[in-house]
Design an enzyme around this catalytic site. Structure first.
Site, PDB file in Angstrom:
ATOM      1  N   ASN A  37       4.815  53.229  20.729  1.00  0.00           N
ATOM      2  CA  ASN A  37       4.660  53.351  22.175  1.00  0.00           C
ATOM      3  C   ASN A  37       4.287  52.023  22.827  1.00  0.00           C
ATOM      4  O   ASN A  37       3.273  51.419  22.506  1.00  0.00           O
ATOM      5  CB  ASN A  37       3.591  54.404  22.485  1.00  0.00           C
ATOM      6  CG  ASN A  37       3.692  54.940  23.896  1.00  0.00           C
ATOM      7  OD1 ASN A  37       4.522  54.508  24.690  1.00  0.00           O
ATOM      8  ND2 ASN A  37       2.836  55.889  24.220  1.00  0.00           N
ATOM      9  N   HIS A 122      -4.294  69.686  24.229  1.00  0.00           N
ATOM     10  CA  HIS A 122      -5.050  68.737  25.041  1.00  0.00           C
ATOM     11  C   HIS A 122      -5.363  69.334  26.404  1.00  0.00           C
ATOM     12  O   HIS A 122      -4.511  69.346  27.291  1.00  0.00           O
ATOM     13  CB  HIS A 122      -4.248  67.453  25.245  1.00  0.00           C
ATOM     14  CG  HIS A 122      -4.004  66.677  23.999  1.00  0.00           C
ATOM     15  ND1 HIS A 122      -3.465  65.411  24.017  1.00  0.00           N
ATOM     16  CD2 HIS A 122      -4.235  66.953  22.698  1.00  0.00           C
ATOM     17  CE1 HIS A 122      -3.361  64.955  22.777  1.00  0.00           C
ATOM     18  NE2 HIS A 122      -3.821  65.887  21.957  1.00  0.00           N
ATOM     19  N   ARG A 147      -8.683  70.227  22.467  1.00  0.00           N
ATOM     20  CA  ARG A 147      -9.318  68.937  22.748  1.00  0.00           C
ATOM     21  C   ARG A 147      -9.727  68.915  24.210  1.00  0.00           C
ATOM     22  O   ARG A 147      -8.918  69.254  25.082  1.00  0.00           O
ATOM     23  CB  ARG A 147      -8.357  67.781  22.462  1.00  0.00           C
ATOM     24  CG  ARG A 147      -9.042  66.422  22.476  1.00  0.00           C
ATOM     25  CD  ARG A 147      -8.048  65.276  22.370  1.00  0.00           C
ATOM     26  NE  ARG A 147      -7.386  65.001  23.640  1.00  0.00           N
ATOM     27  CZ  ARG A 147      -6.667  63.910  23.885  1.00  0.00           C
ATOM     28  NH1 ARG A 147      -6.489  62.995  22.945  1.00  0.00           N
ATOM     29  NH2 ARG A 147      -6.083  63.740  25.060  1.00  0.00           N
ATOM     30  N   TYR A 159      -8.339  57.743  30.431  1.00  0.00           N
ATOM     31  CA  TYR A 159      -7.456  58.234  29.388  1.00  0.00           C
ATOM     32  C   TYR A 159      -7.608  59.750  29.194  1.00  0.00           C
ATOM     33  O   TYR A 159      -8.714  60.277  29.143  1.00  0.00           O
ATOM     34  CB  TYR A 159      -7.766  57.537  28.056  1.00  0.00           C
ATOM     35  CG  TYR A 159      -7.227  58.290  26.863  1.00  0.00           C
ATOM     36  CD1 TYR A 159      -5.884  58.181  26.508  1.00  0.00           C
ATOM     37  CD2 TYR A 159      -8.029  59.153  26.134  1.00  0.00           C
ATOM     38  CE1 TYR A 159      -5.369  58.896  25.446  1.00  0.00           C
ATOM     39  CE2 TYR A 159      -7.524  59.882  25.067  1.00  0.00           C
ATOM     40  CZ  TYR A 159      -6.200  59.740  24.721  1.00  0.00           C
ATOM     41  OH  TYR A 159      -5.695  60.460  23.674  1.00  0.00           O
ATOM     42  N   ASP A 220     -11.905  63.014  22.137  1.00  0.00           N
ATOM     43  CA  ASP A 220     -11.404  61.691  21.765  1.00  0.00           C
ATOM     44  C   ASP A 220     -12.150  60.618  22.541  1.00  0.00           C
ATOM     45  O   ASP A 220     -12.043  60.544  23.771  1.00  0.00           O
ATOM     46  CB  ASP A 220      -9.900  61.617  22.059  1.00  0.00           C
ATOM     47  CG  ASP A 220      -9.259  60.333  21.559  1.00  0.00           C
ATOM     48  OD1 ASP A 220      -9.974  59.468  21.011  1.00  0.00           O
ATOM     49  OD2 ASP A 220      -8.025  60.198  21.704  1.00  0.00           O
ATOM     50  N   HIS A 222     -11.541  57.402  22.046  1.00  0.00           N
ATOM     51  CA  HIS A 222     -10.505  56.386  22.268  1.00  0.00           C
ATOM     52  C   HIS A 222     -11.030  54.962  22.138  1.00  0.00           C
ATOM     53  O   HIS A 222     -10.670  54.077  22.917  1.00  0.00           O
ATOM     54  CB  HIS A 222      -9.828  56.596  23.630  1.00  0.00           C
ATOM     55  CG  HIS A 222      -8.337  56.505  23.536  1.00  0.00           C
ATOM     56  ND1 HIS A 222      -7.583  55.573  24.191  1.00  0.00           N
ATOM     57  CD2 HIS A 222      -7.457  57.252  22.831  1.00  0.00           C
ATOM     58  CE1 HIS A 222      -6.302  55.736  23.911  1.00  0.00           C
ATOM     59  NE2 HIS A 222      -6.203  56.758  23.082  1.00  0.00           N
ATOM     60  N   GLU A 246     -13.330  62.016  17.828  1.00  0.00           N
ATOM     61  CA  GLU A 246     -12.255  61.116  17.383  1.00  0.00           C
ATOM     62  C   GLU A 246     -12.445  59.706  17.918  1.00  0.00           C
ATOM     63  O   GLU A 246     -12.832  59.514  19.072  1.00  0.00           O
ATOM     64  CB  GLU A 246     -10.912  61.679  17.865  1.00  0.00           C
ATOM     65  CG  GLU A 246      -9.709  60.822  17.531  1.00  0.00           C
ATOM     66  CD  GLU A 246      -8.432  61.353  18.147  1.00  0.00           C
ATOM     67  OE1 GLU A 246      -7.428  60.614  18.152  1.00  0.00           O
ATOM     68  OE2 GLU A 246      -8.429  62.505  18.648  1.00  0.00           O
ATOM     69  N   GLU A 272      -5.603  56.794  14.029  1.00  0.00           N
ATOM     70  CA  GLU A 272      -4.265  56.881  14.614  1.00  0.00           C
ATOM     71  C   GLU A 272      -3.621  55.517  14.804  1.00  0.00           C
ATOM     72  O   GLU A 272      -2.399  55.426  14.907  1.00  0.00           O
ATOM     73  CB  GLU A 272      -4.300  57.638  15.939  1.00  0.00           C
ATOM     74  CG  GLU A 272      -4.988  56.918  17.079  1.00  0.00           C
ATOM     75  CD  GLU A 272      -5.002  57.752  18.357  1.00  0.00           C
ATOM     76  OE1 GLU A 272      -4.837  57.169  19.430  1.00  0.00           O
ATOM     77  OE2 GLU A 272      -5.180  58.966  18.265  1.00  0.00           O
ATOM     78  N   ARG A 293      -6.598  60.470  10.607  1.00  0.00           N
ATOM     79  CA  ARG A 293      -5.776  60.652  11.796  1.00  0.00           C
ATOM     80  C   ARG A 293      -4.448  59.897  11.730  1.00  0.00           C
ATOM     81  O   ARG A 293      -3.778  59.708  12.738  1.00  0.00           O
ATOM     82  CB  ARG A 293      -6.563  60.175  13.028  1.00  0.00           C
ATOM     83  CG  ARG A 293      -7.602  61.145  13.502  1.00  0.00           C
ATOM     84  CD  ARG A 293      -6.998  62.307  14.256  1.00  0.00           C
ATOM     85  NE  ARG A 293      -6.504  61.893  15.559  1.00  0.00           N
ATOM     86  CZ  ARG A 293      -5.385  62.343  16.109  1.00  0.00           C
ATOM     87  NH1 ARG A 293      -4.622  63.205  15.467  1.00  0.00           N
ATOM     88  NH2 ARG A 293      -5.018  61.936  17.303  1.00  0.00           N
ATOM     89  N   HIS A 322      -1.831  62.511  13.583  1.00  0.00           N
ATOM     90  CA  HIS A 322      -1.519  62.143  14.956  1.00  0.00           C
ATOM     91  C   HIS A 322      -0.240  62.844  15.391  1.00  0.00           C
ATOM     92  O   HIS A 322       0.765  62.807  14.688  1.00  0.00           O
ATOM     93  CB  HIS A 322      -1.342  60.620  14.995  1.00  0.00           C
ATOM     94  CG  HIS A 322      -1.260  60.012  16.347  1.00  0.00           C
ATOM     95  ND1 HIS A 322      -2.200  60.219  17.324  1.00  0.00           N
ATOM     96  CD2 HIS A 322      -0.356  59.151  16.868  1.00  0.00           C
ATOM     97  CE1 HIS A 322      -1.883  59.511  18.388  1.00  0.00           C
ATOM     98  NE2 HIS A 322      -0.762  58.858  18.155  1.00  0.00           N
ATOM     99  N   ASP A 326       4.214  60.717  21.894  1.00  0.00           N
ATOM    100  CA  ASP A 326       4.819  59.443  21.499  1.00  0.00           C
ATOM    101  C   ASP A 326       5.206  59.445  20.023  1.00  0.00           C
ATOM    102  O   ASP A 326       5.700  58.446  19.510  1.00  0.00           O
ATOM    103  CB  ASP A 326       3.940  58.239  21.851  1.00  0.00           C
ATOM    104  CG  ASP A 326       2.583  58.251  21.175  1.00  0.00           C
ATOM    105  OD1 ASP A 326       2.333  59.135  20.344  1.00  0.00           O
ATOM    106  OD2 ASP A 326       1.762  57.372  21.500  1.00  0.00           O
ATOM    107  N   GLU A 349      -2.464  67.844  15.455  1.00  0.00           N
ATOM    108  CA  GLU A 349      -2.327  67.620  16.895  1.00  0.00           C
ATOM    109  C   GLU A 349      -0.917  68.019  17.316  1.00  0.00           C
ATOM    110  O   GLU A 349       0.063  67.674  16.657  1.00  0.00           O
ATOM    111  CB  GLU A 349      -2.573  66.150  17.211  1.00  0.00           C
ATOM    112  CG  GLU A 349      -2.480  65.807  18.685  1.00  0.00           C
ATOM    113  CD  GLU A 349      -2.790  64.342  18.974  1.00  0.00           C
ATOM    114  OE1 GLU A 349      -3.103  64.029  20.127  1.00  0.00           O
ATOM    115  OE2 GLU A 349      -2.724  63.515  18.032  1.00  0.00           O
ATOM    116  N   TRP A 412      -9.030  50.561  25.846  1.00  0.00           N
ATOM    117  CA  TRP A 412      -8.524  51.679  26.658  1.00  0.00           C
ATOM    118  C   TRP A 412      -8.647  52.984  25.881  1.00  0.00           C
ATOM    119  O   TRP A 412      -8.297  53.061  24.727  1.00  0.00           O
ATOM    120  CB  TRP A 412      -7.050  51.444  27.011  1.00  0.00           C
ATOM    121  CG  TRP A 412      -6.454  52.622  27.708  1.00  0.00           C
ATOM    122  CD1 TRP A 412      -6.767  53.080  28.969  1.00  0.00           C
ATOM    123  CD2 TRP A 412      -5.451  53.496  27.210  1.00  0.00           C
ATOM    124  NE1 TRP A 412      -6.002  54.196  29.265  1.00  0.00           N
ATOM    125  CE2 TRP A 412      -5.194  54.466  28.189  1.00  0.00           C
ATOM    126  CE3 TRP A 412      -4.739  53.556  26.009  1.00  0.00           C
ATOM    127  CZ2 TRP A 412      -4.254  55.481  28.029  1.00  0.00           C
ATOM    128  CZ3 TRP A 412      -3.812  54.552  25.843  1.00  0.00           C
ATOM    129  CH2 TRP A 412      -3.576  55.509  26.844  1.00  0.00           C
TER     130      TRP A 412
END
Length: 412
Positions: A37, A122, A147, A159, A220, A222, A246, A272, A293, A322, A326, A349, A412
């Site tokens: 991605n 999600h 999630r 995010y 998550d 992130h 996560e 991930e 992940r 994961h 994407d 997921e 991010w």
């Protein structure tokens, strides 16, 4: 048989996907996912210029030998571009082997270890009413695990919040299925860790009060917290019994997870953005995580991720592969076949692809009562409609990035 040709196909129905299609001299085809991605064309070049010429005339049945050749012969090893390219070859060869044998890939991996794969969806919302509506919508779709991502007061765009607008100047709305924005430059978002840490525990308290103690909840982080911040969050969330937390902190600093472990019993999921077993080796051995992940697409394919998960099984660590959008339907199918076969499956997921993607990639999997199954068609069970794919050319897109309130670039 030998490999007669290999084509790299780029299509952008609901987002950009990179697919490798290998065809044997006898006309058997196999598909592999090479999507990275925001950096898709880097993998396209790697495949087209360096890998495809090496495949022509090769024995398509020698999956392990091909994997080792592509990994070792380049001298420059690892990294997301290299491993996504190798993954595509590996998946395509497993797809071919299944079709030649007349068996789904999971049967070639030892057969099913379970009847289906529990998946999580999600849910998100700027504020609690919207979040609750999103959770209920996911439950209505059959999800047994959810999630939870939430907006934070004072922050404009975060995010994982499907409905939150990003400051693009064009009034675009964020949506889960493709956070990468089409355009010449990435979108800037804002972040404040202190505000997040103060807000999040109250959100999970409200979710538990509304939905009860039994539904598995995930979150998550992130990569946005320092180790001690992650430790605090894990401890603060203990009363709400998370299935996992996560990516609580950037895992390149693997010693950081030892500090987190010292302070919380909240289960941890990591990986991930990892690319090989070497990224996981120490944190599995030292039992610093509970769920792997890794993505089939970014870890070098079915062959490589299975070895990583077999290693994790020695330490009672489970899979949490994961699987957002994407990962193409080809990569998702590969994850389902692997998850069905391994003993130490944890959870999958699963974000549902858009209707245009489903027209380009014709799939055999089933989604029933919160469980996925890859189906019993030979190979991976996915076919690519090349003509339909050609209707959607590549569009430049970037994932967003964060800046702190003082302007510092942040994770991010």
């Amino acid at each position: 048989m030998t490999i007669d040709r290999a084509e790299v196909i780029v299509t952008s129905p609901d987002r950009n996907f990179v697919t490798l299609k290998i065809t044997t001299a006898d006309g058997v085809t196999g598909l592999g996912d090479a999507t990275l991605n925001g950096r898709e064309l880097a993998v396209v070049a790697y495949l087209s210029e360096h890998v495809v010429p090496l495949l022509i005339g090769a024995d398509e049945s020698r999956i392990e030998d091909t994997w080792q050749f592509l990994y070792r012969s380049a001298y420059w090893r690892r990294g997301p571009v290299t491993m996504a390219a190798i993954a595509a070859v590996d998946m395509a060869l497993w797809d071919i082997k299944g079709k030649v044998a007349g068996l789904p890939v999971y049967q070639l991996l030892g057969g099913a270890s379970r009847n289906g794969l529990m998946a999580y969806g999600h849910a998100s919302g700027k504020e609690l009413p919207e979040l609750f509506d999103s959770i209920r919508a996911h439950q209505a779709q059959g999800y047994r695990a959810i999630r939870v991502q939430t907006g934070v007061p004072t922050l404009k765009a975060i995010y994982g919040i499907a409905s939150q607008s990003a400051d693009t100047g064009g009034g675009e709305a964020r949506y889960d299925h493709e956070p990468a924005r089409r355009g010449a430059k990435p979108v800037e978002e804002d972040w404040d860790t202190r505000a997040y840490l103060n807000h999040l525990p109250g959100v999970f308290e409200a979710v538990r009060n509304e939905f009860g103690p039994d539904i598995p909840l995930l979150h998550d982080g992130h990569h946005r917290m320092t180790p001690i911040q992650a430790a605090r969050l894990g401890k603060d969330l203990e009363p709400y019994d998370l299935f996992w937390l996560e990516d609580c902190t950037p895992a390149e600093n693997q010693e950081a997870l030892r500090l987190v472990r010292q302070h919380t019993t909240t289960p941890l999921a990591i990986g991930e953005i990892f690319n090989t077993v070497w990224d996981f080796k120490d944190i599995i051995r030292d039992q610093l995580i509970d769920y792997v992940r890794g993505a089939v697409t970014h870890m070098g394919g079915i062959s490589a991720l299975k070895k990583t998960l077999d290693y994790a099984a020695m330490y009672q660590i489970k899979s949490g592969m994961h699987g957002p959008t994407d990962i193409s339907p080809v990569g998702m199918a590969a994850a389902m076949h692997l998850g069905l076969a391994i003993h130490n499956f944890g959870i999958q997921e699963y974000m549902q692809h858009g209707s245009r993607t489903d027209q380009v990639f014709q799939q055999s999997f089933t989604w029933t009562d919160g469980y996925l199954h890859p189906g019993d068609k030979p190979g991976l069970g996915v076919e690519l409609d090349v003509d339909e794919a050609g209707r959607y050319p590549y569009e430049q897109a970037y994932l967003p990035y964060n800046r702190l309130l003082d302007g510092t670039v942040h994770d991010w």
